[in-house]
Design an enzyme around this catalytic site. Structure first.
Site: not given
Length: 165
Positions: A10-11, A33-34, A120, A123
């Site tokens: 998890d970033i 992710v955003d 990825t 998009y």
């Protein structure tokens, strides 16, 4: 010399100075992710993004990290290319995302940085090509960043990034 490493996870839990989000042009938050970064950073992240957006594909801008846990101090927003078959400059735009993020990191004094796999998801950029572009661009771009973590959300992305590294 910059150290590049691939990790799974998890970033938003990375212990780095700045994290990169694969944003949309509005910088108001989105999915993938955003969305995860916006949820973790709180509503002020979208407010800050809205104040400086829009951001065109291939560019990057920074905001404070707001509610993300220290040591994360900044979120760098970059807008990747939408995949249209590969003949519309998508590779160049994706490489620009990574270069511009490093430039912004240098401007804000970040010495450690975490990247997701930009473009990825929805998009549609082919993950194998994206991994090669990410690694080659990060290796070839001069920067003061000392440690880069390429954060894979899944096993396939991790394996592709490791292969490119």
């Amino acid at each position: 010399m910059t150290v590049i490493e691939v990790v799974s996870g998890d970033i938003t839990r990375e212990r780095v100075d700045a994290i990169v989000t694969a944003a949309n042009e509005s910088l108001l938050g989105g999915g993938g992710v955003d969305g995860a970064i916006h949820r973790a950073a709180g509503p002020r992240l979208a407010e800050a993004g809205g104040a400086i957006g829009p951001c065109p594909p291939g560019e990057a801008v920074a905001t404070p990290a707001f509610d993300l846990d220290p040591p994360v101090r900044h979120v760098i927003h970059t807008v990747g290319p939408v995949w249209e078959g590969g003949n519309h400059g998508e590779a160049e735009v994706l490489a620009s995302c990574y270069r511009r993020c490093l430039e912004i990191a240098d401007q804000i004094g970040a010495r450690s940085l975490a990247f997701p796999a930009i473009a990825t998801g929805v998009y549609g950029f082919p993950p194998d090509q994206a991994a090669r572009i990410a690694v080659s661009t990060l290796r070839s771009t001069p920067s003061e960043v000392e440690r880069i973590r390429l954060v894979a959300f899944d096993e396939q992305t991790r394996d592709l990034l490791n292969a490119a590294l």
